[in-house]
Design a protein around this motif. Structure first.
Motif, PDB file in Angstrom:
ATOM      1  N   GLY A   1       0.817  -1.207   0.000  1.00  0.00           N
ATOM      2  CA  GLY A   1       0.000   0.000   0.000  1.00  0.00           C
ATOM      3  C   GLY A   1       0.850   1.255   0.000  1.00  0.00           C
ATOM      4  O   GLY A   1       2.081   1.215   0.086  1.00  0.00           O
ATOM      5  N   HIS A   2       0.160   2.380  -0.099  1.00  0.00           N
ATOM      6  CA  HIS A   2       0.827   3.684  -0.183  1.00  0.00           C
ATOM      7  C   HIS A   2       0.099   4.657   0.728  1.00  0.00           C
ATOM      8  O   HIS A   2      -1.133   4.741   0.665  1.00  0.00           O
ATOM      9  N   ILE A   3       0.860   5.363   1.548  1.00  0.00           N
ATOM     10  CA  ILE A   3       0.259   6.377   2.418  1.00  0.00           C
ATOM     11  C   ILE A   3       0.687   7.748   1.919  1.00  0.00           C
ATOM     12  O   ILE A   3       1.875   7.978   1.654  1.00  0.00           O
ATOM     13  N   PHE A   4      -0.291   8.615   1.712  1.00  0.00           N
ATOM     14  CA  PHE A   4      -0.039   9.980   1.239  1.00  0.00           C
ATOM     15  C   PHE A   4      -0.561  10.967   2.280  1.00  0.00           C
ATOM     16  O   PHE A   4      -1.530  10.667   2.983  1.00  0.00           O
ATOM     17  N   CYS A   5       0.032  12.156   2.364  1.00  0.00           N
ATOM     18  CA  CYS A   5      -0.589  13.229   3.131  1.00  0.00           C
ATOM     19  C   CYS A   5      -1.974  13.482   2.541  1.00  0.00           C
ATOM     20  O   CYS A   5      -2.144  13.414   1.316  1.00  0.00           O
ATOM     21  N   SER A   6      -2.946  13.784   3.393  1.00  0.00           N
ATOM     22  CA  SER A   6      -4.297  14.020   2.882  1.00  0.00           C
ATOM     23  C   SER A   6      -4.316  15.282   2.020  1.00  0.00           C
ATOM     24  O   SER A   6      -3.659  16.263   2.341  1.00  0.00           O
ATOM     25  N   PRO A   7      -5.084  15.271   0.920  1.00  0.00           N
ATOM     26  CA  PRO A   7      -5.171  16.467   0.078  1.00  0.00           C
ATOM     27  C   PRO A   7      -6.148  17.500   0.630  1.00  0.00           C
ATOM     28  O   PRO A   7      -6.205  18.618   0.144  1.00  0.00           O
ATOM     29  N   VAL A   8      -6.954  17.097   1.649  1.00  0.00           N
ATOM     30  CA  VAL A   8      -8.005  18.014   2.114  1.00  0.00           C
ATOM     31  C   VAL A   8      -7.920  18.322   3.601  1.00  0.00           C
ATOM     32  O   VAL A   8      -8.627  19.213   4.084  1.00  0.00           O
TER      33      VAL A   8
END
Ligand SMILES: O=C(CO)[C@@H](O)[C@H](O)CF
Length: 538
Positions: free
Chosen positions: A320-327
């Motif tokens: 999986g991949h964890i990203f900073c939230s865009p919102v």
């Protein structure tokens, strides 16, 4: 006096620079989409000779797209909008999305061209000589395995890199792509003054200067430290020299990065005050478009199944991949991809339901939740979550069996696919909350009986949502949020009047008990299979 033309509606624009097309939507203050248009690379720009918007190279691993094709597509789309009478003077703000991981290499001196564009000429005529690499690597590239190993070694291994950047090293992730270009084309790298993602490249075209990379799409590079939201020095150093100055500082995804370039004011009639909000990746923008909230999950049921998760506290893993939230700058989002999606559902439909979805549905309706304890794993192609291949069936006593009756097989497939999703989502830190909504999209989301199993396994209501324009619509929503920048109004508040998803299934009575017993069994059996030699291709 005759009824004046109703004043064209004030609106925000949402752009999507995706693999196959550039698309735009206009959303009015009531959050309704009232305009959309697109330019398809293969169809409308055949001179570039792309297939599906890309060039797959002879080695079968390298995949690129010509950056000037993307530039020219924007010229064409803006002309199409103008020809259709779109009133640019009503655009309050714009934002957008780009296919994730792709990288653009601006040649030394390009900044001067970008900041002094002539409104009398299209963009692509002026930017011809602005790129040190004309064929940009995109997310479908898998030619950087060596660079992935080097990066993981440099930071102490795959788990260390995942803890730092949210993902282990992946071939498509931008840091590894930059490393390959530095190693194989040092001349071009040395003539590169700026490196953009597709999202920040597209934003730069509208801004008329280099636009910073946002935290969310920047999380797809194996370069951004996702807790502190700064470039990870160890990763930068392992990829290429002087990289930090070529990337510039990353910014929060909700940032207003500036007014639109005068080029658009003079050539198309945009208002001088039209704001540009940082662009982001297509998947983060889709999460915004689906208005995912804390505790929600979006499931795209396609050839492969993709899970969008909202995470408060991420647990980075080797999958999986964890990203900073865009919102929401405090939180995170995660992507989990399951390759054996509709491909497996169609195979079992053909084998056990004589190729008919209504037979398939009947089998789901005629078998009980929990399938009497029968459990199955169905991976005809090599699964990535987890890395496993083959079919494995277990009796209620956990004995492996060679076959199930047709209707048991069908329920075992669907329950297994959704239990895997819940178990691996929880492995990344996801938790089902009382307010959890599951948003389903993609082909299988039209099958109500499949959605019923989804609702039962998660113990949460399932809504169906049309995500055809979700990256564009999410970008327009983010543009509206940018108008409220500095007021502290949360994204969810800005978009609360947007059209919502349709309720499709709610958990059956007793579902929680059934799957509270079955989920740990599924997890144990998955571990048992993983510990056996599986004859996986080396
Ligand atoms: O690689 C991906 C996400 O990690 C793809 O979904 C691209 O964003 C598609 F453009």
């Amino acid at each position: 006096a005759a009824m004046a033309e109703p004043a064209a509606r004030l609106c925000c624009l949402g752009w999507d620079f995706s693999t196959q097309q550039v698309k735009v939507v206009a959303v009015d203050a009531a959050m309704n989409v009232f305009y959309e248009d697109s330019v398809h690379f293969d169809r409308d720009l055949p001179e570039f000779g792309t297939q599906g918007g890309v060039h797959v190279h002879q080695d079968g691993l390298t995949v690129t797209s010509p950056v000037l094709m993307w530039v020219q597509a924007l010229d064409i789309l803006l002309e199409k909008m103008r020809a259709s009478g779109f009133d640019f003077s009503r655009v309050l703000a714009l934002s957008g999305a780009g296919q994730q991981h792709g990288s653009i290499y601006w040649k030394a001196g390009a900044s001067r061209v970008l900041t002094s564009l002539s409104p009398d000429l299209p963009l692509h005529e002026q930017l011809q000589a602005c790129f040190s690499i004309r064929d940009c690597p995109v997310w479908m590239d898998s030619s950087t395995t060596a660079q992935c190993r080097q990066l993981e070694a440099a930071v102490g291994g795959a788990q260390a890199l995942s803890r730092l950047t949210g993902s282990r090293a992946y071939e498509r992730f931008t840091g590894n792509q930059i490393a390959k270009i530095y190693q194989q084309n040092p001349e071009a790298y040395s003539h590169t003054e700026r490196i953009s993602l597709v999202s920040s490249f597209a934003a730069s075209l509208f801004l008329g200067s280099y636009c910073p990379i946002d935290h969310s799409d920047g999380s797809g590079m194996n370069l951004l430290q996702i807790q502190d939201k700064v470039w990870a020095q160890a990763c930068l150093g392992a990829c290429a020299p002087h990289l930090e100055e070529k990337l510039g500082p990353p910014v929060p995804s909700c940032s207003v990065v500036g007014p639109v370039s005068s080029y658009y004011v003079q050539r198309y009639g945009f208002p001088p005050g039209c704001k540009v909000v940082a662009f982001t990746g297509d998947n983060p923008a889709s999460l915004a478009g689906m208005r995912l909230e804390e505790g929600d999950i979006a499931i795209s049921l396609g050839t492969s199944d993709t899970l969008f998760l909202w995470l408060q506290e991420p647990t980075p893993a080797l999958e999986g991949h964890i990203f900073c939230s865009p919102v929401d700058p405090r939180h995170y989002m995660a992507l989990l991809c399951f390759k054996n999606g509709s491909l497996m559902r169609e195979k079992i439909r053909d084998e056990s339901a004589s190729g008919s979805w209504s037979e398939f549905s009947k089998a789901l309706r005629s078998t009980e939740m929990g399938n009497g304890g029968s459990l199955g794993f169905y991976f005809d192609v090599k699964e990535i979550t987890p890395e496993m291949i083959g079919r494995h069936r277990f009796s209620p006593e956990n004995r492996e069996v060679p076959a199930f009756p047709a209707d048991v097989e069908i329920r075992a497939l669907i329950e297994g696919q959704f239990m895997a999703k819940r178990i691996h989502a929880e492995g990344l830190g996801y938790r089902v909350l009382p307010k959890t909504k599951i948003l389903a999209t993609g082909g299988a989301s039209h099958n109500r009986d499949i959605l019923q199993v989804l609702a039962d396994v998660f113990g949460a209501p399932v809504y169906v949502i049309d995500t055809a324009n979700s990256a564009c619509v999410g970008s327009a929503y983010r543009a509206f949020h940018g108008l409220a920048a500095g007021t502290g109004v949360p994204f969810s508040e800005v978009v609360k009047f947007a059209p919502g998803p349709r309720l499709a299934a709610t958990p059956s009575p007793g579902a929680a008990q059934v799957y509270a017993a079955l989920l740990p069994r599924y997890a144990q059996l998955e571990q048992r299979i993983l510990s056996q030699p599986q004859g996986l291709p080396e």
